[in-house]
Design a protein around this motif. Structure first.
Motif, mmCIF file in Angstrom:
data_model
loop_
_atom_site.group_PDB
_atom_site.id
_atom_site.type_symbol
_atom_site.label_atom_id
_atom_site.label_comp_id
_atom_site.label_asym_id
_atom_site.label_seq_id
_atom_site.Cartn_x
_atom_site.Cartn_y
_atom_site.Cartn_z
ATOM 1 N N UNK A 302 -2.147 -11.428 6.249
ATOM 2 C CA UNK A 302 -1.654 -10.383 5.365
ATOM 3 C C UNK A 302 -0.164 -10.185 5.546
ATOM 4 N N UNK A 303 0.461 -9.576 4.535
ATOM 5 C CA UNK A 303 1.895 -9.313 4.617
ATOM 6 C C UNK A 303 2.209 -8.387 5.780
ATOM 7 N N UNK A 304 1.377 -7.368 5.984
ATOM 8 C CA UNK A 304 1.598 -6.443 7.091
ATOM 9 C C UNK A 304 1.528 -7.159 8.431
ATOM 10 N N UNK A 305 0.556 -8.034 8.586
ATOM 11 C CA UNK A 305 0.419 -8.755 9.856
ATOM 12 C C UNK A 305 1.601 -9.689 10.089
ATOM 13 N N UNK A 306 2.103 -10.318 9.014
ATOM 14 C CA UNK A 306 3.239 -11.225 9.188
ATOM 15 C C UNK A 306 4.505 -10.456 9.557
ATOM 16 N N UNK A 340 8.426 -5.403 0.383
ATOM 17 C CA UNK A 340 7.619 -5.050 1.549
ATOM 18 C C UNK A 340 6.769 -3.807 1.317
ATOM 19 N N UNK A 341 6.866 -3.200 0.142
ATOM 20 C CA UNK A 341 6.063 -2.017 -0.151
ATOM 21 C C UNK A 341 4.978 -2.300 -1.184
ATOM 22 N N UNK A 342 4.465 -3.529 -1.198
ATOM 23 C CA UNK A 342 3.401 -3.879 -2.143
ATOM 24 C C UNK A 342 2.089 -3.197 -1.796
ATOM 25 N N UNK A 343 1.919 -2.788 -0.549
ATOM 26 C CA UNK A 343 0.740 -2.011 -0.169
ATOM 27 C C UNK A 343 1.106 -1.114 1.006
ATOM 28 N N UNK A 344 0.259 -0.155 1.276
ATOM 29 C CA UNK A 344 0.540 0.858 2.298
ATOM 30 C C UNK A 344 0.732 0.253 3.684
ATOM 31 N N UNK A 345 -0.107 -0.713 4.038
ATOM 32 C CA UNK A 345 -0.017 -1.294 5.380
ATOM 33 C C UNK A 345 1.273 -2.102 5.559
#
Length: 361
Positions: A302-306, A340-345
């Protein structure tokens, strides 16, 4: 990146094997034993980068791989470097190229300030080779460092002197801004997607070096001593062959203030895979800037994890003095949304990175 759009950017989708062997990878890690396998990427879809098959990984010539420094040695060597934009040991500037749909640069900067609780340490803009270059960037706060990616050009038209007047004009423009500027000229020269890369210039890597040094001299003659020179290859080379190694394009320590690198996780590459080879080759002598990076959600991590992995890697890599996110959802030739704000996480992960001590520079 390739296929320029009106904003000056495009996307290279040619995903080639990494340039470094494991011995080189160890040189940039905080723990020399903490290495990461560099895997060959699958061939990209034809709609993205043609039908190129992955090449066989090749070892970097030993002459270009410096001894693996300890973190303390790396930090001491880079301290005081960076030219007009100084490197600060233990701190990394965090900034962005900003092109958000429906928003001006001023509005985009305000949104990110509200989300992150801080201004951008670096604001990244793109200028054409021989077109309009502004006299100022009023939307960019004086507390932010301006990073200018100035488009390259075929080497012959620089080295024969016919571009001297244009180079001098741009030098005077940037000098007149009277602010520290990171100048990133002719980026990703080791790819095959720009008119200024080696493939489009007869494999003349020495011609690139000659052109860089000529421009560096002209800027000095024009009094552009506020400009810090950023040499910025792509993380891997296309084609991945000996003549096109990124080291062959290096202008020399006397002509470079920061070493940059472009790298995106299009095929689930880790930050270590993307950035360690360049960092290991130059991080002992020069501060490193991740001059273009972003994460994508493409069926893998996921983007958040990366983003969390990126933050951790920078934390463990003292040679890195800056990270510049490619923050846009307007890239015309790509389905990817790099915001980087495509989703909350993802937003929470980026905010945590921006507010960490490492990124307080």
């Amino acid at each position: 990146m390739t296929a320029e759009n009106p904003g000056g950017r495009g996307l290279p989708r040619r995903s080639l094997p990494a340039l470094a062997v494991l011995a080189l990878l160890a040189g940039c890690a905080a723990d020399p034993a903490a290495t990461d396998r560099v895997a060959a990427n699958p061939a990209p879809p034809p709609s993205v980068a043609g039908s190129a098959a992955p090449a066989t990984p090749a070892a970097v010539p030993s002459v270009s791989a410096p001894p693996s420094p300890s973190p303390s040695a790396t930090t001491k060597a880079a301290a005081g470097r960076g030219g007009p934009v100084p490197f600060r040991a233990g701190r990394a500037m965090l900034g962005s190229y900003l092109s958000l749909g429906g928003k001006s640069l001023k509005e985009s900067l305000a949104l990110r300030r509200d989300q992150l609780g801080r201004d951008q340490s670096i604001v990244h803009v793109f200028y054409p080779w021989d077109g309009y270059v502004p006299s100022s960037e009023p939307a960019v706060a004086r507390s932010s460092t301006l990073m200018v990616s100035w488009h390259g050009a075929p080497y012959a038209g620089i080295n024969d002197g016919s571009s001297d007047r244009n180079i001098a004009r741009v030098a005077r423009k940037l000098a007149g801004m009277k602010r520290p500027i990171l100048l990133r000229w002719g980026w990703e020269m080791n790819g095959d997607w720009f008119e200024w890369d080696g493939t489009h210039n007869g494999r003349d890597t020495a011609g690139y070096v000659k052109a860089w040094r000529r421009m560096h001299r002209i800027f000095r003659e024009q009094g552009a001593d506020n400009v810090a020179w950023v040499w910025s290859p792509n993380w891997n080379s296309g084609p991945n062959v000996s003549w096109n190694r990124f080291q062959r394009y290096y202008p020399g320590d006397d002509y470079v203030d920061w070493v940059g690198v472009s790298g995106y996780d299009f095929y689930n590459e880790t930050p270590k895979t993307l950035f360690t080879a360049v960092c290991a080759a130059y991080g002992k002598r020069k501060p490193i800037i991740l001059s273009e990076t972003a994460a994508v959600d493409a069926g893998g991590i996921s983007k958040a994890a990366w983003i969390a992995k990126l933050s951790s890697w920078v934390e463990d890599t003292p040679a890195v003095g800056a990270v510049v996110w490619f923050d846009t959802d307007t890239q015309e030739d790509s389905a990817h949304n790099f915001r980087f704000d495509t989703d909350r996480k993802a937003l929470a992960a980026y905010r945590a990175m921006a507010r960490s001590d490492r990124f307080s520079g």
